[in-house]
Design a protein around this motif. Structure first.
Motif, PDB file in Angstrom:
ATOM      1  N   ALA A 159       0.827  -1.219   0.000  1.00 24.31           N
ATOM      2  CA  ALA A 159       0.000   0.000   0.000  1.00 24.31           C
ATOM      3  C   ALA A 159       0.854   1.259   0.000  1.00 24.31           C
ATOM      4  CB  ALA A 159      -0.929   0.004   1.214  1.00 24.31           C
ATOM      5  N   CYS A 160       2.052   1.198   0.586  1.00 26.90           N
ATOM      6  CA  CYS A 160       2.905   2.396   0.658  1.00 26.90           C
ATOM      7  C   CYS A 160       3.451   2.711  -0.732  1.00 26.90           C
ATOM      8  CB  CYS A 160       4.062   2.173   1.626  1.00 26.90           C
ATOM      9  SG  CYS A 160       5.262   3.530   1.575  1.00 26.90           S
ATOM     10  N   PRO A 161       3.143   3.892  -1.291  1.00 26.64           N
ATOM     11  CA  PRO A 161       3.619   4.204  -2.646  1.00 26.64           C
ATOM     12  C   PRO A 161       5.110   4.525  -2.702  1.00 26.64           C
ATOM     13  CG  PRO A 161       2.353   6.038  -1.755  1.00 26.64           C
ATOM     14  CD  PRO A 161       2.291   4.961  -0.725  1.00 26.64           C
ATOM     15  N   PHE A 162       5.752   4.643  -1.534  1.00 29.57           N
ATOM     16  CA  PHE A 162       7.173   5.011  -1.501  1.00 29.57           C
ATOM     17  C   PHE A 162       8.084   3.830  -1.131  1.00 29.57           C
ATOM     18  CE2 PHE A 162       4.636   8.746  -0.406  1.00 29.57           C
ATOM     19  CZ  PHE A 162       5.039   9.617  -1.394  1.00 29.57           C
ATOM     20  N   GLY A 163       7.501   2.651  -0.915  1.00 26.37           N
ATOM     21  CA  GLY A 163       8.317   1.479  -0.574  1.00 26.37           C
ATOM     22  C   GLY A 163       9.023   1.626   0.768  1.00 26.37           C
ATOM     23  N   VAL A 164       8.350   2.226   1.734  1.00 26.60           N
ATOM     24  CA  VAL A 164       9.005   2.513   3.011  1.00 26.60           C
ATOM     25  C   VAL A 164       8.848   1.385   4.020  1.00 26.60           C
ATOM     26  CG1 VAL A 164       8.894   4.011   5.048  1.00 26.60           C
ATOM     27  CG2 VAL A 164       8.878   5.025   2.768  1.00 26.60           C
ATOM     28  N   VAL A 165       7.611   1.009   4.335  1.00 23.56           N
ATOM     29  CA  VAL A 165       7.369   0.080   5.441  1.00 23.56           C
ATOM     30  C   VAL A 165       7.727  -1.349   5.007  1.00 23.56           C
ATOM     31  CG1 VAL A 165       4.901  -0.134   4.900  1.00 23.56           C
ATOM     32  CG2 VAL A 165       5.668  -0.568   7.226  1.00 23.56           C
ATOM     33  N   ALA A 166       8.271  -2.132   5.936  1.00 24.00           N
ATOM     34  CA  ALA A 166       8.678  -3.510   5.620  1.00 24.00           C
ATOM     35  C   ALA A 166       8.415  -4.403   6.823  1.00 24.00           C
ATOM     36  CB  ALA A 166      10.163  -3.552   5.264  1.00 24.00           C
ATOM     37  N   VAL A 167       8.162  -5.689   6.540  1.00 24.94           N
ATOM     38  CA  VAL A 167       7.947  -6.659   7.618  1.00 24.94           C
ATOM     39  C   VAL A 167       9.279  -7.351   7.904  1.00 24.94           C
ATOM     40  CG1 VAL A 167       6.744  -8.785   8.274  1.00 24.94           C
ATOM     41  CG2 VAL A 167       5.507  -6.987   7.057  1.00 24.94           C
ATOM     42  N   SER A 168       9.640  -7.394   9.171  1.00 25.80           N
ATOM     43  CA  SER A 168      10.926  -7.986   9.556  1.00 25.80           C
ATOM     44  C   SER A 168      10.856  -9.509   9.512  1.00 25.80           C
ATOM     45  CB  SER A 168      11.287  -7.520  10.967  1.00 25.80           C
ATOM     46  OG  SER A 168      12.259  -8.362  11.519  1.00 25.80           O
ATOM     47  N   GLU A 169      11.915 -10.106   8.972  1.00 21.92           N
ATOM     48  CA  GLU A 169      11.993 -11.573   8.951  1.00 21.92           C
ATOM     49  C   GLU A 169      12.268 -12.114  10.343  1.00 21.92           C
ATOM     50  OE1 GLU A 169      14.162 -13.825   5.815  1.00 21.92           O
ATOM     51  OE2 GLU A 169      14.730 -11.800   5.205  1.00 21.92           O
ATOM     52  N   ASN A 170      12.733 -11.239  11.228  1.00 20.85           N
ATOM     53  CA  ASN A 170      13.140 -11.701  12.556  1.00 20.85           C
ATOM     54  C   ASN A 170      12.018 -11.676  13.578  1.00 20.85           C
ATOM     55  OD1 ASN A 170      15.882 -12.357  12.009  1.00 20.85           O
ATOM     56  ND2 ASN A 170      16.241 -10.175  11.718  1.00 20.85           N
ATOM     57  N   ASP A 171      11.197 -10.621  13.574  1.00 21.03           N
ATOM     58  CA  ASP A 171      10.094 -10.600  14.551  1.00 21.03           C
ATOM     59  C   ASP A 171       8.720 -10.649  13.887  1.00 21.03           C
ATOM     60  OD1 ASP A 171       9.626  -8.044  13.659  1.00 21.03           O
ATOM     61  OD2 ASP A 171       9.950  -7.053  15.582  1.00 21.03           O
ATOM     62  N   GLY A 172       8.680 -10.713  12.544  1.00 22.24           N
ATOM     63  CA  GLY A 172       7.412 -10.894  11.835  1.00 22.24           C
ATOM     64  C   GLY A 172       6.468  -9.702  11.942  1.00 22.24           C
ATOM     65  N   LYS A 173       6.978  -8.502  12.237  1.00 19.58           N
ATOM     66  CA  LYS A 173       6.116  -7.325  12.352  1.00 19.58           C
ATOM     67  C   LYS A 173       6.575  -6.223  11.404  1.00 19.58           C
ATOM     68  CE  LYS A 173       4.947  -8.507  16.934  1.00 19.58           C
ATOM     69  NZ  LYS A 173       3.920  -8.206  17.859  1.00 19.58           N
ATOM     70  N   ALA A 174       5.646  -5.311  11.105  1.00 20.18           N
ATOM     71  CA  ALA A 174       5.971  -4.208  10.203  1.00 20.18           C
ATOM     72  C   ALA A 174       6.696  -3.114  10.983  1.00 20.18           C
ATOM     73  CB  ALA A 174       4.696  -3.655   9.589  1.00 20.18           C
ATOM     74  N   HIS A 175       7.724  -2.557  10.341  1.00 18.37           N
ATOM     75  CA  HIS A 175       8.501  -1.503  11.002  1.00 18.37           C
ATOM     76  C   HIS A 175       8.766  -0.359  10.029  1.00 18.37           C
ATOM     77  CE1 HIS A 175       9.595  -3.959  14.517  1.00 18.37           C
ATOM     78  NE2 HIS A 175       9.630  -4.955  13.670  1.00 18.37           N
ATOM     79  N   LYS A 176       8.852   0.832  10.575  1.00 19.19           N
ATOM     80  CA  LYS A 176       9.238   2.025   9.816  1.00 19.19           C
ATOM     81  C   LYS A 176       9.527   3.151  10.797  1.00 19.19           C
ATOM     82  CE  LYS A 176       4.930   4.443   9.319  1.00 19.19           C
ATOM     83  NZ  LYS A 176       5.521   5.657   9.870  1.00 19.19           N
ATOM     84  N   CYS A 177       9.994   4.278  10.263  1.00 18.35           N
ATOM     85  CA  CYS A 177      10.275   5.466  11.085  1.00 18.35           C
ATOM     86  C   CYS A 177       9.048   5.847  11.907  1.00 18.35           C
ATOM     87  CB  CYS A 177      10.664   6.608  10.145  1.00 18.35           C
ATOM     88  SG  CYS A 177      10.486   8.264  10.827  1.00 18.35           S
ATOM     89  N   THR A 178       9.276   6.163  13.176  1.00 22.58           N
ATOM     90  CA  THR A 178       8.171   6.598  14.044  1.00 22.58           C
ATOM     91  C   THR A 178       8.201   8.123  14.215  1.00 22.58           C
ATOM     92  OG1 THR A 178       9.497   6.456  16.050  1.00 22.58           O
ATOM     93  CG2 THR A 178       8.391   4.434  15.354  1.00 22.58           C
TER      94      THR A 178
END
Ligand code: SF4
Ligand code: SF4
Lengths: 299, 77
Positions: A159-178
């Protein structure tokens, strides 16, 4: 002697507590809930030192990732990811005016550097796509993923048009700048903008930043950099497709795609109604065709 | 699985820093199947309780993925 007011206010070198509203001294802004905050990134003064990347990793306790060399100029970070929330892009321009030229026009005409980050979009497509409500808008008008609610479905990623948010392979959650949500709550400016030695990244109230950026574009035009423009302010490139504006916006001197930015980003939710309609029409057309074939066979 | 003893000295979301007995700090993130919740990390950091972390190496990061955190008895206190 003209001392900075901070010197008389806080003369001790050994503070026993945090400086209240420290952002007033470091960014000239008071952080209050209910107001809109963001970043203005002036790429013409970025020197590619990556202090912002390091400050972000340090404050957020993020591990180094993508170990190895990319072969892409001095950029071994590569891209934004679940563990990299600031990415300094190095764009080496070739040909006339490129990095191998003998003479250069001012303001990094041959070598473009840009510290990329989550844009904290006004109408954030990631937030709209999140089915659990883990992505929310904070009291500072920024966009944050609540880690204890994220179930790792990954809907926010496309959904992010800028390719920013990603799901971590290590904890299985989405992460990005807060946008350093925890620091804002404590009256501190975000770690990256505080660390930036050239003030390429400026933190502040959005309306102030937009006014400051407009003045800077005028100044650059006056100094002969006619290519300077804003990306992500209302009505400008980057704020297209219903996004309205980006809380983290940029001053660029080349086309958006040169910096790996989309020319005309859009909200994924804009495509829901047309997709649903076309799906329903397809089903209706197939059902009509099937009934026609079956009825003609019966005759 | 490998284990490491130390005290939790920094917490951010489900990431934490474990400082071992030699004073060296290591970065961990909680596995989604970890027998510990992110909300339990901050109290562990505040109390400075000695812990044993059972972990696997993280994928594509310089860091570990914690599978289990056990609070240890305080030695010599
Ligand atoms: S840039 Fe992407 S991750 Fe950031 S707020 Fe906008 S849609 Fe969400
Ligand atoms: S800290 Fe500032 S100057 Fe250094 S890379 Fe980041 S944006 Fe550029």
């Amino acid at each position: 002697m003209n001392d900075h007011p901070r010197i008389s206010d806080f003369s001790g070198s050994d503070l026993d507590r945090m400086i209240p509203d420290e952002s007033r001294f470091t960014a000239g802004v008071l952080i209050e809930p209910g107001k809109s905050y963001g970043f203005f990134t002036d790429t013409t003064v970025c020197i590619g030192c990556k202090a912002c990347e390091v400050a972000c990793k340090e404050w957020n306790n993020l591990p180094a990732d993508h170990i190895g060399l990319t072969g892409q100029s001095f950029d071994n970070t590569g891209e934004l990811s679940a563990n990299t929330w600031r990415h300094v892009a190095f764009v080496e321009k070739s040909g006339c005016g490129g990095v191998r030229d003998n003479s250069e026009a001012p303001y990094q005409s041959g070598w473009l550097m840009l510290s990329d980050v989550c844009k904290h979009c006004h109408n954030a497509p990631c937030l709209e796509a999140c089915p659990t409500g883990a992505i929310f808008r904070t009291e500072f008008d920024t966009v944050v993923v609540q880690q204890d609610i994220c179930n790792g479905c990954g809907y926010c990623v496309p959904a992010c048009p800028f390719g920013v948010v990603a799901v971590s392979e290590n904890d299985g959650k989405a992460h990005k700048c807060t946008l350093c949500y925890d620091r804002l709550k404590g009256g501190l400016e975000p770690a990256c903008s505080k660390a930036c030695p050239t003030d390429s990244i400026q933190f502040g109230e959005l309306s102030d930043l937009q006014a400051r950026a407009a003045v800077r574009v005028e100044q650059l035009h006056g100094q002969g950099v006619g290519s300077a423009y804003l990306y992500g302010t209302p009505g400008a490139p980057g704020a297209t497709g219903g996004l309205e504006h980006l809380n983290a916006f940029f001053l660029l001197t080349d086309r958006p795609e040169v910096y790996n930015f989309p020319v005309a980003p859009t909200r994924a939710s804009n495509r829901v109604a047309p997709s649903l309609l076309s799906g329903l029409l397809t089903v209706a057309a197939l059902a009509t065709a099937a009934s026609f074939i079956l009825s003609s066979r019966d005759r | 699985m490998a284990t490491m003893d130390g005290r939790i000295t920094l917490v951010q979301e489900s990431r934490f820093q474990l400082t071992d007995e030699a004073g060296v700090s290591h970065l961990f993130t909680l596995s989604p199947w970890c027998a510990a919740e992110p909300a339990q990390l901050r109290p562990l950091a505040h109390s400075q309780a000695p812990v044993r972390v059972t972990y696997k190496a993280g994928v594509d990061v310089i860091g570990q993925v914690a599978q289990r955190i056990d609070v240890q008895a305080e030695a010599g206190r």
